[in-house]
Motif scaffolding. Structure first.
Motif, PDB file in Angstrom:
ATOM      1  N   PRO A   1       0.873  -1.042  -0.254  1.00  0.00           N
ATOM      2  CA  PRO A   1       0.390   0.156   0.509  1.00  0.00           C
ATOM      3  C   PRO A   1       0.891   1.474   0.345  1.00  0.00           C
ATOM      4  CG  PRO A   1      -0.997  -1.156   1.483  1.00  0.00           C
ATOM      5  CD  PRO A   1       0.457  -1.807   0.872  1.00  0.00           C
ATOM      6  N   GLY A   2       0.485   2.109  -0.796  1.00  0.00           N
ATOM      7  CA  GLY A   2       1.152   3.154  -0.262  1.00  0.00           C
ATOM      8  C   GLY A   2       2.030   3.598  -2.293  1.00  0.00           C
ATOM      9  N   GLY A   3       2.924   2.032  -2.734  1.00  0.00           N
ATOM     10  CA  GLY A   3       3.529   2.203  -3.336  1.00  0.00           C
ATOM     11  C   GLY A   3       2.846   2.359  -5.135  1.00  0.00           C
ATOM     12  N   SER A   4       3.639   2.295  -5.992  1.00  0.00           N
ATOM     13  CA  SER A   4       3.325   2.247  -7.345  1.00  0.00           C
ATOM     14  C   SER A   4       3.496   1.517  -8.615  1.00  0.00           C
ATOM     15  CB  SER A   4       4.468   3.897  -7.779  1.00  0.00           C
ATOM     16  OG  SER A   4       4.001   4.901  -6.919  1.00  0.00           O
ATOM     17  N   LEU A   5       3.345   1.081  -9.234  1.00  0.00           N
ATOM     18  CA  LEU A   5       2.918   0.472 -10.393  1.00  0.00           C
ATOM     19  C   LEU A   5       2.930   0.919 -11.623  1.00  0.00           C
ATOM     20  CD1 LEU A   5       1.550  -2.858  -9.653  1.00  0.00           C
ATOM     21  CD2 LEU A   5       4.291  -2.376 -10.183  1.00  0.00           C
ATOM     22  N   ARG A   6       3.217   0.295 -12.765  1.00  0.00           N
ATOM     23  CA  ARG A   6       3.036   1.077 -13.811  1.00  0.00           C
ATOM     24  C   ARG A   6       2.581  -0.180 -15.252  1.00  0.00           C
ATOM     25  NH1 ARG A   6       3.917   6.129 -16.783  1.00  0.00           N
ATOM     26  NH2 ARG A   6       3.963   6.069 -18.739  1.00  0.00           N
ATOM     27  N   LEU A   7       1.460  -0.156 -15.556  1.00  0.00           N
ATOM     28  CA  LEU A   7       0.576  -1.555 -16.607  1.00  0.00           C
ATOM     29  C   LEU A   7       1.141  -0.473 -17.867  1.00  0.00           C
ATOM     30  CD1 LEU A   7      -2.568  -2.330 -15.020  1.00  0.00           C
ATOM     31  CD2 LEU A   7      -0.156  -2.830 -14.642  1.00  0.00           C
ATOM     32  N   SER A   8       1.293  -1.136 -18.685  1.00  0.00           N
ATOM     33  CA  SER A   8       1.557  -1.244 -20.275  1.00  0.00           C
ATOM     34  C   SER A   8       0.979  -1.730 -21.396  1.00  0.00           C
ATOM     35  CB  SER A   8       2.736  -1.088 -20.691  1.00  0.00           C
ATOM     36  OG  SER A   8       4.032   0.313 -19.776  1.00  0.00           O
ATOM     37  N   CYS A   9       1.054  -1.701 -22.311  1.00  0.00           N
ATOM     38  CA  CYS A   9      -0.361  -2.712 -23.015  1.00  0.00           C
ATOM     39  C   CYS A   9       0.441  -2.148 -24.745  1.00  0.00           C
ATOM     40  CB  CYS A   9      -1.927  -1.907 -23.063  1.00  0.00           C
ATOM     41  SG  CYS A   9      -2.673  -3.066 -24.338  1.00  0.00           S
ATOM     42  N   ALA A  10       0.644  -2.852 -25.451  1.00  0.00           N
ATOM     43  CA  ALA A  10       0.697  -2.627 -26.628  1.00  0.00           C
ATOM     44  C   ALA A  10      -0.064  -2.879 -27.572  1.00  0.00           C
ATOM     45  CB  ALA A  10       2.095  -3.101 -26.621  1.00  0.00           C
ATOM     46  N   PHE A  54      -3.701   7.987 -10.169  1.00  0.00           N
ATOM     47  CA  PHE A  54      -3.579   7.533 -11.982  1.00  0.00           C
ATOM     48  C   PHE A  54      -3.376   8.249 -12.934  1.00  0.00           C
ATOM     49  CE2 PHE A  54      -5.705   2.709 -10.485  1.00  0.00           C
ATOM     50  CZ  PHE A  54      -5.135   2.618  -9.703  1.00  0.00           C
ATOM     51  N   THR A  55      -2.715   7.728 -13.826  1.00  0.00           N
ATOM     52  CA  THR A  55      -2.617   8.504 -14.979  1.00  0.00           C
ATOM     53  C   THR A  55      -2.521   7.441 -15.555  1.00  0.00           C
ATOM     54  OG1 THR A  55      -0.839  10.370 -13.655  1.00  0.00           O
ATOM     55  CG2 THR A  55      -1.258  10.321 -16.532  1.00  0.00           C
ATOM     56  N   ILE A  56      -3.184   8.417 -17.218  1.00  0.00           N
ATOM     57  CA  ILE A  56      -3.302   7.646 -18.647  1.00  0.00           C
ATOM     58  C   ILE A  56      -2.897   8.113 -18.919  1.00  0.00           C
ATOM     59  CG2 ILE A  56      -5.876   8.159 -18.963  1.00  0.00           C
ATOM     60  CD1 ILE A  56      -6.168   5.030 -20.180  1.00  0.00           C
ATOM     61  N   SER A  57      -1.974   7.560 -20.664  1.00  0.00           N
ATOM     62  CA  SER A  57      -1.315   8.120 -21.732  1.00  0.00           C
ATOM     63  C   SER A  57      -1.437   7.379 -22.314  1.00  0.00           C
ATOM     64  CB  SER A  57       0.285   8.344 -21.164  1.00  0.00           C
ATOM     65  OG  SER A  57       1.065   7.534 -20.969  1.00  0.00           O
ATOM     66  N   ARG A  58      -0.837   7.688 -24.055  1.00  0.00           N
ATOM     67  CA  ARG A  58      -0.892   6.669 -25.051  1.00  0.00           C
ATOM     68  C   ARG A  58      -0.011   7.642 -26.075  1.00  0.00           C
ATOM     69  NH1 ARG A  58      -6.651   6.738 -27.964  1.00  0.00           N
ATOM     70  NH2 ARG A  58      -5.718   5.969 -29.576  1.00  0.00           N
ATOM     71  N   ASP A  59       1.035   6.588 -26.321  1.00  0.00           N
ATOM     72  CA  ASP A  59       2.177   6.741 -27.509  1.00  0.00           C
ATOM     73  C   ASP A  59       0.937   6.037 -28.858  1.00  0.00           C
ATOM     74  OD1 ASP A  59       3.918   7.013 -29.985  1.00  0.00           O
ATOM     75  OD2 ASP A  59       4.788   6.921 -28.301  1.00  0.00           O
ATOM     76  N   ASN A  60       0.452   7.083 -29.704  1.00  0.00           N
ATOM     77  CA  ASN A  60      -0.638   6.997 -31.266  1.00  0.00           C
ATOM     78  C   ASN A  60       0.839   6.210 -32.233  1.00  0.00           C
ATOM     79  OD1 ASN A  60      -2.820   7.590 -29.522  1.00  0.00           O
ATOM     80  ND2 ASN A  60      -2.149  10.197 -30.667  1.00  0.00           N
ATOM     81  N   ALA A  61       1.718   6.506 -32.459  1.00  0.00           N
ATOM     82  CA  ALA A  61       2.849   6.207 -33.214  1.00  0.00           C
ATOM     83  C   ALA A  61       2.797   4.860 -32.879  1.00  0.00           C
ATOM     84  CB  ALA A  61       4.186   7.170 -33.434  1.00  0.00           C
ATOM     85  N   ARG A  62       3.242   5.089 -31.769  1.00  0.00           N
ATOM     86  CA  ARG A  62       3.193   2.915 -31.293  1.00  0.00           C
ATOM     87  C   ARG A  62       2.025   2.250 -30.858  1.00  0.00           C
ATOM     88  NH1 ARG A  62       6.853   1.896 -27.399  1.00  0.00           N
ATOM     89  NH2 ARG A  62       6.325   3.709 -26.254  1.00  0.00           N
ATOM     90  N   ASN A  63       0.866   2.664 -31.187  1.00  0.00           N
ATOM     91  CA  ASN A  63      -0.395   2.266 -30.869  1.00  0.00           C
ATOM     92  C   ASN A  63      -0.291   0.952 -29.294  1.00  0.00           C
ATOM     93  OD1 ASN A  63      -2.599   2.482 -32.019  1.00  0.00           O
ATOM     94  ND2 ASN A  63      -2.188   0.371 -32.817  1.00  0.00           N
ATOM     95  N   THR A  64       0.653   1.837 -28.505  1.00  0.00           N
ATOM     96  CA  THR A  64       0.955   1.440 -26.996  1.00  0.00           C
ATOM     97  C   THR A  64      -0.459   2.809 -25.623  1.00  0.00           C
ATOM     98  OG1 THR A  64       2.811   3.179 -26.602  1.00  0.00           O
ATOM     99  CG2 THR A  64       3.109   0.946 -27.539  1.00  0.00           C
ATOM    100  N   VAL A  65      -0.764   2.686 -25.285  1.00  0.00           N
ATOM    101  CA  VAL A  65      -1.468   2.524 -23.511  1.00  0.00           C
ATOM    102  C   VAL A  65      -0.925   2.385 -22.367  1.00  0.00           C
ATOM    103  CG1 VAL A  65      -3.433   1.231 -23.190  1.00  0.00           C
ATOM    104  CG2 VAL A  65      -3.735   3.622 -22.748  1.00  0.00           C
ATOM    105  N   ASP A  66      -0.587   3.422 -21.989  1.00  0.00           N
ATOM    106  CA  ASP A  66       0.200   3.308 -19.985  1.00  0.00           C
ATOM    107  C   ASP A  66      -0.738   3.443 -19.633  1.00  0.00           C
ATOM    108  OD1 ASP A  66       3.996   3.880 -21.425  1.00  0.00           O
ATOM    109  OD2 ASP A  66       2.466   2.138 -21.309  1.00  0.00           O
TER     110      ASP A  66
END
Length: 115
Positions: free
Chosen positions: A14-23, A67-79
């Protein structure tokens, strides 16, 4: 065939962080909307966050400010950057992409928040 592949789940305190990625693989088109949903046993899958092609975002009230969502349209990814994690964030997280009103889903990645 379009496939969405998630990575980055795991166990965190609890209180920690993780980053999820999707390609997205096998796709030459961009999704109009990409996002993250989550599901716990016995409950319906719920929206966590979405992001439009132009960058507009939408968050569930329970994750706003954490939480913060972001995407890279060139690479078709979302984090999904997840901070200040709570035990109630424990769930299987699914990546989602929408194009022409068709939903595409990843296989899911487990996030467990526990001490």
């Amino acid at each position: 065939q379009v496939q969405l592949v998630e990575s980055g789940g795991g166990l965190v305190q609890p209180g920690g962080s993780l980053r999820l990625s999707c390609a997205a693989s096998g796709s030459i088109f961009r999704f109009s909307t990409m996002g993250w949903f989550r599901q716990t046993p016995g409950k319906q899958r719920e929206l966590v966050a979405t992001i439009m092609l132009g960058g507009n975002t939408n968050y569930a009230e329970s994750v706003k400010g954490r939480f913060t969502i972001s995407r890279d349209n060139a690479r078709n990814t979302v984090d999904l950057q997840m901070n200040s994690l709570k035990p109630e964030d424990t769930a299987v997280y699914y990546c989602n992409g929408v194009r022409l009103q068709v939903d595409y889903w990843g296989q899911g990645t487990q996030v467990t928040v526990s001490s």
